[in-house]
Scaffold this motif. Structure first.
Motif, PDB file in Angstrom:
ATOM      1  N   CYS A  25       0.845  -1.205   0.000  1.00 18.61           N
ATOM      2  CA  CYS A  25       0.000   0.000   0.000  1.00 18.61           C
ATOM      3  C   CYS A  25       0.877   1.251   0.000  1.00 18.61           C
ATOM      4  O   CYS A  25       1.945   1.277   0.618  1.00 18.61           O
ATOM      5  CB  CYS A  25      -0.899   0.030   1.236  1.00 18.61           C
ATOM      6  SG  CYS A  25      -2.136  -1.270   1.275  1.00 18.61           S
ATOM      7  N   TYR A  40      -4.530   5.855  -1.127  1.00 17.71           N
ATOM      8  CA  TYR A  40      -4.992   5.299  -2.392  1.00 17.71           C
ATOM      9  C   TYR A  40      -4.030   4.202  -2.853  1.00 17.71           C
ATOM     10  O   TYR A  40      -2.823   4.266  -2.598  1.00 17.71           O
ATOM     11  CB  TYR A  40      -5.029   6.364  -3.487  1.00 17.71           C
ATOM     12  CG  TYR A  40      -6.106   7.405  -3.348  1.00 17.71           C
ATOM     13  CD1 TYR A  40      -7.451   7.047  -3.194  1.00 17.71           C
ATOM     14  CD2 TYR A  40      -5.799   8.765  -3.419  1.00 17.71           C
ATOM     15  CE1 TYR A  40      -8.434   8.012  -3.097  1.00 17.71           C
ATOM     16  CE2 TYR A  40      -6.783   9.742  -3.322  1.00 17.71           C
ATOM     17  CZ  TYR A  40      -8.099   9.358  -3.158  1.00 17.71           C
ATOM     18  OH  TYR A  40      -9.076  10.312  -3.061  1.00 17.71           O
ATOM     19  N   THR A  41      -4.571   3.224  -3.569  1.00 15.37           N
ATOM     20  CA  THR A  41      -3.719   2.235  -4.225  1.00 15.37           C
ATOM     21  C   THR A  41      -3.784   2.455  -5.734  1.00 15.37           C
ATOM     22  O   THR A  41      -4.505   3.343  -6.210  1.00 15.37           O
ATOM     23  CB  THR A  41      -4.203   0.803  -3.912  1.00 15.37           C
ATOM     24  OG1 THR A  41      -5.460   0.564  -4.594  1.00 15.37           O
ATOM     25  CG2 THR A  41      -4.391   0.589  -2.424  1.00 15.37           C
ATOM     26  N   SER A  97      -5.134   1.907  -9.404  1.00 15.52           N
ATOM     27  CA  SER A  97      -6.550   1.752  -9.767  1.00 15.52           C
ATOM     28  C   SER A  97      -6.946   0.297  -9.928  1.00 15.52           C
ATOM     29  O   SER A  97      -8.077  -0.090  -9.636  1.00 15.52           O
ATOM     30  CB  SER A  97      -6.839   2.517 -11.072  1.00 15.52           C
ATOM     31  OG  SER A  97      -6.598   3.893 -10.892  1.00 15.52           O
ATOM     32  N   SER A 121      -9.571   4.100 -13.436  1.00 16.07           N
ATOM     33  CA  SER A 121      -8.848   5.181 -12.758  1.00 16.07           C
ATOM     34  C   SER A 121      -9.780   6.307 -12.327  1.00 16.07           C
ATOM     35  O   SER A 121      -9.476   7.047 -11.394  1.00 16.07           O
ATOM     36  CB  SER A 121      -7.737   5.730 -13.660  1.00 16.07           C
ATOM     37  OG  SER A 121      -8.280   6.463 -14.747  1.00 16.07           O
ATOM     38  N   LEU A 143     -10.644   5.976  -8.887  1.00 16.38           N
ATOM     39  CA  LEU A 143      -9.408   5.977  -8.102  1.00 16.38           C
ATOM     40  C   LEU A 143      -8.979   4.566  -7.714  1.00 16.38           C
ATOM     41  O   LEU A 143      -8.008   4.045  -8.238  1.00 16.38           O
ATOM     42  CB  LEU A 143      -9.538   6.878  -6.876  1.00 16.38           C
ATOM     43  CG  LEU A 143      -9.730   8.364  -7.212  1.00 16.38           C
ATOM     44  CD1 LEU A 143      -9.952   9.174  -5.948  1.00 16.38           C
ATOM     45  CD2 LEU A 143      -8.536   8.906  -7.968  1.00 16.38           C
ATOM     46  N   CYS A 144      -9.672   3.917  -6.772  1.00 15.34           N
ATOM     47  CA  CYS A 144      -9.309   2.545  -6.401  1.00 15.34           C
ATOM     48  C   CYS A 144     -10.444   1.943  -5.593  1.00 15.34           C
ATOM     49  O   CYS A 144     -11.266   2.667  -5.024  1.00 15.34           O
ATOM     50  CB  CYS A 144      -7.997   2.516  -5.615  1.00 15.34           C
ATOM     51  SG  CYS A 144      -8.111   3.198  -3.946  1.00 15.34           S
TER      52      CYS A 144
END
Length: 522
Positions: free
Chosen positions: A142, A150-151, A153, A371, A374-375
């Protein structure tokens, strides 16, 4: 003089209005008039109305949380206010939410997620080393060593690698992490793939083939994306089997008004609970190859198979075993989730999809689309990792994990058989074998007068039946009309998840209600 100036600055001086204050008063009066005009607008003058909203959103329906569930919520509020009913609680048998029905979490899964959420616990002797090992690996993958970051996508890379290893072990066929995408439950993956597939207008509109009965996510998305729903009917007389001749009928008829492009399969079935045979899956794959259809395999119930007479076969495994003509050409997306199986972790919204034979340029478009959101939830990604990377023999948690998993699945198998047997003991109800998944989908035979009464109330007959069942017993199930069914037949879907004693109570109440209903409308 200075005191007078100070008072004037504070607004305490003489009240004689100057040019500036007059301009302020004028502007305030105009603003007030505008505000009054806007606030006095009638609802018809608002920008967003039922007439101006997106018609595709207005058209979609989702029966699992539809009118019957809204009514259940109203009744629960009335019970809390002390309003007397013939029952003391609403039993929500409408949805496959295991933990809401009292199923206990799998210890190892919760330990790993807890360690990832609060890494200070990694120093605690209360947690086993194999759980710590997995948590450390996930955290290292991570951004910032935290689930709060965030990771990528597509999801955390090491978790995608674990999913690929799991698929390889399951199928005996190599899986590429680059074809794995972590998702917000299976639903997110299904939405994304359909979003990419749907295109065209008029007779070129995308036709999406779905089983009837179906999980209403599919019909809802087809409405939302303005695609064409192409129904193929499962064979109720043959335990909800899938007949390829029925697929051919459906696709031929659809070609007159749309472009059939997608074939959706739910295996094990929801709401029907059947487990497709390997031979059937081979026939479906050949049909998709023959008709140039994109295959979507919803396999979220793959752990929920309740008899040694039935076995789950993944579409990917069968596809590759059919040879390179198929494995190199048939485009496939398959889906899995933390929400079902033995885990029942609906709230984490963990899932993944694997895509096969997707064109490289389309994969680029897929990644672009992913994307935008985001994730997926990172805690859900961690939960998914424990599903695909569980304890193995020799590890500290293996025995407890195996014991808990087997307990959940054997208990579900007992409840599946209990539900099937007790429903078939009710006059006027017929239930096929619950081979897998989490539901029974019995057929109910309704008297003509009940059908006429329902129509007079402008309700589908099985909706009328289910609403009466809710109002008189507190049991919330979903009418078959919300899933689709052959015309002239009526069903309801109920989950097998309640604890055994409560499930027996539910089924006894259904029996008592049904007999009374038949007498009332005979």
């Amino acid at each position: 003089m200075q005191r007078a100036l100070a008072l004037a600055r504070r607004g305490c001086g003489p009240r004689t209005p100057g040019p500036w204050s007059r301009r302020q008063s004028s502007a305030a009066a105009k603003a007030s008039a505008v505000f009054r005009t806007r606030s006095e607008r009638s609802p018809q003058e608002r920008i967003l109305t039922l007439e101006s909203m997106n018609p595709q959103v207005k058209a979609l329906e989702y029966a699992v949380r539809g009118p019957i569930v809204l009514k259940a919520g109203e009744i629960e509020k009335e019970l809390r206010r002390g309003i007397k009913k013939p029952f003391t609680e609403v039993i929500r048998a409408n949805i496959g939410d295991a933990h809401a029905m009292g199923q206990q979490p799998i210890t190892f899964l919760r330990q790993v997620v807890a360690l990832c959420t609060y890494p200070n616990l990694l120093d605690s002797p209360s947690f086993p080393e194999d759980a710590k090992k997995r948590a450390r690996r996930i955290l290292q993958g991570c951004g910032g060593n935290s689930l709060g970051a965030y990771t990528a996508s597509q999801g955390v890379n090491c978790i995608r690698e674990d999913v690929a290893s799991y698929v390889t072990r399951r199928d005996g066929v190599p899986a590429d992490p680059e074809n794995i995408y972590l998702t917000t439950g299976a639903s997110d993956g299904i939405i994304t793939i359909l979003k990419i597939l749907v295109s065209g207008g008029g007779k070129s509109r995308t036709g999406v083939m779905i089983p009837i009965p179906q999980y209403p996510l599919y019909s809802a998305l087809i409405s939302e994306f303005d695609a064409v729903q192409v129904n193929y009917y499962l064979d109720e007389e043959n335990c909800w089997a899938l007949d390829v001749n029925e697929l051919r009928r459906a696709v031929r008829e659809a070609q007159n008004h749309c472009n059939p492009k997608v074939l959706c399969i739910i295996n094990p079935g929801n709401p029907t609970g059947q487990v497709q045979s390997r031979k059937c899956i081979e026939e479906v794959i050949h049909f998709a190859w023959e008709e140039k259809l994109f295959l979507m395999a919803d396999e979220v119930y793959q752990d929920n198979v309740y008899s040694p007479d039935y076995k789950f076969h993944s579409f990917k495994k069968v596809l590759y075993e059919m040879g390179p003509e198929y494995s190199s050409n048939v485009e496939l997306a398959s889906f899995h989730s933390t929400s079902k199986g033995y885990m029942g972790e609906c709230g984490y919204r963990g899932g993944y999809m694997e895509v096969i034979n997707l064109h490289p340029e389309i994969k680029g478009q897929l990644e672009k689309l992913l994307s935008v959101r985001l994730c997926p939830p990172v805690s859900g990604q961690a939960a998914m990792d424990t599903v695909v990377n569980p304890p193995v023999p020799g590890e500290e948690s293996f025995e407890q994990f195996s014991r808990e998993k087997e307990s959940v699945l054997s208990n579900l198998a007992k409840k599946a058989k209990l539900t099937e047997d007790l429903l078939n003991d009710i006059p006027g109800i017929q239930c096929n074998s619950v081979q897998g998944a989490l539901y029974a989908f019995p057929r109910i035979f309704l008297p003509a007068r009940a059908v006429e009464t329902a129509q007079a109330h402008k309700m589908a007959p099985d909706m009328f039946y289910c609403m009466k069942l809710l109002e008189e017993t507190g049991i919330c199930v979903v009418p078959g009309s919300g899933f689709g069914q052959r015309e002239g037949t009526y069903h309801f879907r109920m989950t097998i998840l309640p604890p055994v004693e409560k499930l027996k109570t539910v089924l006894q109440k259904v029996k008592d209600f049904h007999i009374k209903f038949l007498e009332t409308y005979a």
